[in-house]
Design an enzyme around this catalytic site. Sequence first.
Site, PDB file in Angstrom:
ATOM      1  N   HIS A   1       0.836  -1.204   0.000  1.00  0.00           N
ATOM      2  CA  HIS A   1       0.000   0.000   0.000  1.00  0.00           C
ATOM      3  C   HIS A   1       0.866   1.248   0.000  1.00  0.00           C
ATOM      4  O   HIS A   1       2.028   1.223   0.393  1.00  0.00           O
ATOM      5  CB  HIS A   1      -0.993   0.010   1.169  1.00  0.00           C
ATOM      6  CG  HIS A   1      -0.390   0.105   2.542  1.00  0.00           C
ATOM      7  ND1 HIS A   1       0.020   1.301   3.096  1.00  0.00           N
ATOM      8  CD2 HIS A   1      -0.153  -0.844   3.485  1.00  0.00           C
ATOM      9  CE1 HIS A   1       0.479   1.082   4.325  1.00  0.00           C
ATOM     10  NE2 HIS A   1       0.394  -0.210   4.578  1.00  0.00           N
TER      11      HIS A   1
ATOM     12  N   CYS B   1       3.179  -4.713   6.677  1.00  0.00           N
ATOM     13  CA  CYS B   1       2.878  -4.467   5.270  1.00  0.00           C
ATOM     14  C   CYS B   1       4.126  -4.028   4.507  1.00  0.00           C
ATOM     15  O   CYS B   1       5.172  -3.761   5.087  1.00  0.00           O
ATOM     16  CB  CYS B   1       1.803  -3.396   5.139  1.00  0.00           C
ATOM     17  SG  CYS B   1       0.170  -3.973   5.639  1.00  0.00           S
TER      18      CYS B   1
END
EC number: 2.-.-.-
Length: 173
Positions: A127, A143
């Site tokens: 992301h 992440c």
Amino acid sequence: MSFDPRHLSPLPSIPEGIWFHVSIWEQKVRVLRHQEPIWEALVSTALLGCGEEPESHRTPRGWHFVCEKIGEGAPLGTEFRGRRPTGFLWTPDAPFFEESLILTRILWLAGMEPRNLTTRERHIYFHGTNREDAIGKPMSKGCICLRNEEMVELFEFASVGTRVLIEEGGRLL
């Protein structure tokens, strides 16, 4: 120094078509077509290192695939919570947030090996982030974060099912 995908971890076979390689050591993601690198960008992986345990805030290793693409067409800097846009639009001149926000696009990952089968339920994504200043250094909660413009580019290479190999060690010649 150049990247040579023949030095990747053993795999039944290198995927045909497009696939992604994340090097934790280099803090880079590469897009490859079979064995040929065609695009790369710096990333930020977990501040706490690698690991597959639930709630560890570590980046899981091994083979994964993109199980969902979220945010297509959203404006650059769109914030997501629970994978839904919040209405907040981050810009580089926005007030500083220490926390890494989930921005622009999401590529949700699912594990393909016994050790990383919890990746999807851990909500591990590629992301965009408001912490573009930290790209190239570990800072996430598991992440793989990219600069927002580069996240849009990576998103365009991905399809649901695109394979992703996340490796801890360096692979430079």
